[in-house]
Design a protein around this motif. Sequence first.
Motif, PDB file in Angstrom:
ATOM      1  N   GLN A  74      -8.458 -22.166  79.372  1.00  0.00           N
ATOM      2  CA  GLN A  74      -8.531 -23.031  80.543  1.00  0.00           C
ATOM      3  C   GLN A  74      -9.964 -23.532  80.657  1.00  0.00           C
ATOM      4  OE1 GLN A  74      -6.963 -21.255  84.112  1.00  0.00           O
ATOM      5  NE2 GLN A  74      -5.111 -20.505  83.096  1.00  0.00           N
ATOM      6  N   PHE A  75     -10.113 -24.851  80.694  1.00  0.00           N
ATOM      7  CA  PHE A  75     -11.422 -25.479  80.829  1.00  0.00           C
ATOM      8  C   PHE A  75     -11.566 -25.941  82.283  1.00  0.00           C
ATOM      9  CE2 PHE A  75      -9.851 -25.957  76.559  1.00  0.00           C
ATOM     10  CZ  PHE A  75     -10.939 -25.762  75.726  1.00  0.00           C
ATOM     11  N   LYS A  76     -12.384 -25.228  83.059  1.00  0.00           N
ATOM     12  CA  LYS A  76     -12.554 -25.566  84.472  1.00  0.00           C
ATOM     13  C   LYS A  76     -13.778 -26.466  84.646  1.00  0.00           C
ATOM     14  CE  LYS A  76     -10.011 -21.641  86.221  1.00  0.00           C
ATOM     15  NZ  LYS A  76      -9.819 -20.684  87.322  1.00  0.00           N
ATOM     16  N   SER A  77     -13.517 -27.665  85.113  1.00  0.00           N
ATOM     17  CA  SER A  77     -14.565 -28.682  85.212  1.00  0.00           C
ATOM     18  C   SER A  77     -15.666 -28.278  86.185  1.00  0.00           C
ATOM     19  CB  SER A  77     -13.937 -30.013  85.653  1.00  0.00           C
ATOM     20  OG  SER A  77     -14.943 -30.978  85.880  1.00  0.00           O
ATOM     21  N   LYS A  78     -16.916 -28.552  85.795  1.00  0.00           N
ATOM     22  CA  LYS A  78     -18.057 -28.295  86.679  1.00  0.00           C
ATOM     23  C   LYS A  78     -18.270 -29.455  87.644  1.00  0.00           C
ATOM     24  CE  LYS A  78     -20.513 -25.521  83.207  1.00  0.00           C
ATOM     25  NZ  LYS A  78     -21.730 -25.438  82.360  1.00  0.00           N
ATOM     26  N   LEU A  85      -8.321 -28.026  82.590  1.00  0.00           N
ATOM     27  CA  LEU A  85      -7.657 -28.442  81.364  1.00  0.00           C
ATOM     28  C   LEU A  85      -7.054 -27.209  80.688  1.00  0.00           C
ATOM     29  CD1 LEU A  85     -10.308 -30.924  79.876  1.00  0.00           C
ATOM     30  CD2 LEU A  85      -8.517 -31.360  81.578  1.00  0.00           C
ATOM     31  N   ILE A  86      -5.837 -27.335  80.197  1.00  0.00           N
ATOM     32  CA  ILE A  86      -5.127 -26.203  79.588  1.00  0.00           C
ATOM     33  C   ILE A  86      -4.852 -26.503  78.121  1.00  0.00           C
ATOM     34  CG2 ILE A  86      -3.015 -24.812  79.642  1.00  0.00           C
ATOM     35  CD1 ILE A  86      -4.480 -24.285  82.106  1.00  0.00           C
ATOM     36  N   TYR A 159      -5.459 -28.850  90.029  1.00  0.00           N
ATOM     37  CA  TYR A 159      -4.439 -29.565  89.263  1.00  0.00           C
ATOM     38  C   TYR A 159      -4.750 -29.346  87.784  1.00  0.00           C
ATOM     39  CZ  TYR A 159      -7.930 -33.335  88.691  1.00  0.00           C
ATOM     40  OH  TYR A 159      -9.067 -34.057  88.394  1.00  0.00           O
ATOM     41  N   TYR A 160      -3.699 -29.249  86.993  1.00  0.00           N
ATOM     42  CA  TYR A 160      -3.824 -28.877  85.588  1.00  0.00           C
ATOM     43  C   TYR A 160      -3.456 -30.046  84.698  1.00  0.00           C
ATOM     44  CZ  TYR A 160      -3.809 -24.218  87.654  1.00  0.00           C
ATOM     45  OH  TYR A 160      -4.096 -23.114  88.417  1.00  0.00           O
ATOM     46  N   PHE A 177     -17.787 -27.826  81.178  1.00  0.00           N
ATOM     47  CA  PHE A 177     -16.709 -26.980  81.667  1.00  0.00           C
ATOM     48  C   PHE A 177     -17.107 -25.502  81.573  1.00  0.00           C
ATOM     49  CE2 PHE A 177     -14.819 -30.879  80.239  1.00  0.00           C
ATOM     50  CZ  PHE A 177     -13.781 -31.137  81.118  1.00  0.00           C
ATOM     51  N   THR A 178     -16.489 -24.695  82.429  1.00  0.00           N
ATOM     52  CA  THR A 178     -16.531 -23.242  82.288  1.00  0.00           C
ATOM     53  C   THR A 178     -15.241 -22.838  81.601  1.00  0.00           C
ATOM     54  OG1 THR A 178     -17.864 -22.940  84.274  1.00  0.00           O
ATOM     55  CG2 THR A 178     -16.627 -21.025  83.482  1.00  0.00           C
ATOM     56  N   LEU A 179     -15.355 -22.102  80.514  1.00  0.00           N
ATOM     57  CA  LEU A 179     -14.201 -21.805  79.677  1.00  0.00           C
ATOM     58  C   LEU A 179     -13.648 -20.411  79.968  1.00  0.00           C
ATOM     59  CD1 LEU A 179     -12.334 -22.479  77.306  1.00  0.00           C
ATOM     60  CD2 LEU A 179     -14.149 -21.786  75.742  1.00  0.00           C
TER      61      LEU A 179
END
Length: 325
Positions: A74-78, A85-86, A159-160, A177-179
Motif C-alpha cells: 500500500q502506497f500512502k500518499s504524503k 495506491l494498492i 480511497y484506494y 509515498f509511505t510504503l
Amino acid sequence: MKRYKLFVILSTFFLFIMIGIVYSNMQSQLADQILQAQGMSMEARIVKPKKTMTIASFLKWIKKEFPKESIQMQFKSKEDKNQVLIWSQNRDLNYFPVSSGRFFSEDDFKGQVTIAAVSPSSAAAQIKTQGNTYLIANGQYYSVVGSLKAVPYQSSKAYYLTTGVKQETGQSRINHFTLYVDASSQTIGKIASHLKSSETYWPDFVKRGRQRRLTLLMPEALLILFLLGVGVLLMGLIAWLTWKETDLSHVKEDLLPNLLLNRSGRFIVFMVLEAFASYFLLVWKAYYSNQSILGLLLLGTVVVELAVYVGMMVYMYRKGKQADD
C-alpha cells in the motif's frame, strides 16, 4: 487468622489482573476489526523510501527479484492523506471487508486502467452516471468497483486506487509515498535496502495485534462488574477479619483506634502497591490502545474497594463502642 488475610490480599491482586485481562480482551477485539479493515496481515511493516524512482520501476524490480513471493503493498500518499495506491502479487485480497461491489483482484494490477474502491466516509468527490460510480481525484476519473464496510470507532476517509507497471498511477515517484509492505520479513528487509530506507517500522494497527492478548469468553462489561462485586465482598471480609483480630487482642479505649489505624494503613498501602504492580504487569503482557483508561479502571476499583473497607471498619468500631457503653 493471618492465613485468611493473606488469602484475601492475594485474591484482590488476582482480581486486579482479571479486570485488566477483560479490558484487554475488549480492546483486542476492536484491534482485530481495525486490522481486518486495513487489509494487511501481522507481518506488515512501514518502509519510508528515499529513492526517487517511479512506482512502475520499483514494481518491475519486485517482479524480477521476487517472482513467486506473496506480496501486498500500500502506497500512502504524503500529499493527499486520503489516497492509497494498492498493488499485490500472488495474493488474493478478498479479506478486505466490502459492503457492496468488490475489492481489487490481481488481474486489476496487470492492466492499464486504474480503478478505485472507497471507504464509507471517503472525502473524495464521486459522481454517478448511467448506473456507474466514478471517483474524481487530481483531475482524473476512476471507476469505483466497491465500497468498504464501516468498522466501529474507525472513521476512515481513504480511497484506494490500483497501481501497476502499465498504469498511470505507476508513474508517480515512490518517495512521495509511505510504503506499507505485507510480505515475509526477509523480503521486507531487501525492499527497504533497495529503497535506501534505514529501518522499517511496525504500523500501529499491527503493533497492537502483535502484543500478547489475554482473552475471556464471557461478556466483558458484565464480567468487570461481577469482579468488582467480588472485590467489594473481599473488602468486607478483610475488614471483618481485621476487626476480629483487633478484638482478640483485648485492646480497649484510646489504644483501639490507633491499632485499627495502624493495621488498616498498612493494608491500604499494600492495596495501592498491588494496583501499581498489576498495572505494570498488564501493560507489559497485554494489549491496550489506551493505557490511561486501564489506570483509571484500576484506580476506580481501588477507590470503591477501599471505601467499602473503611466504611465497614467505621461501622464495626461504632457498633463495638456502643456495646461497650
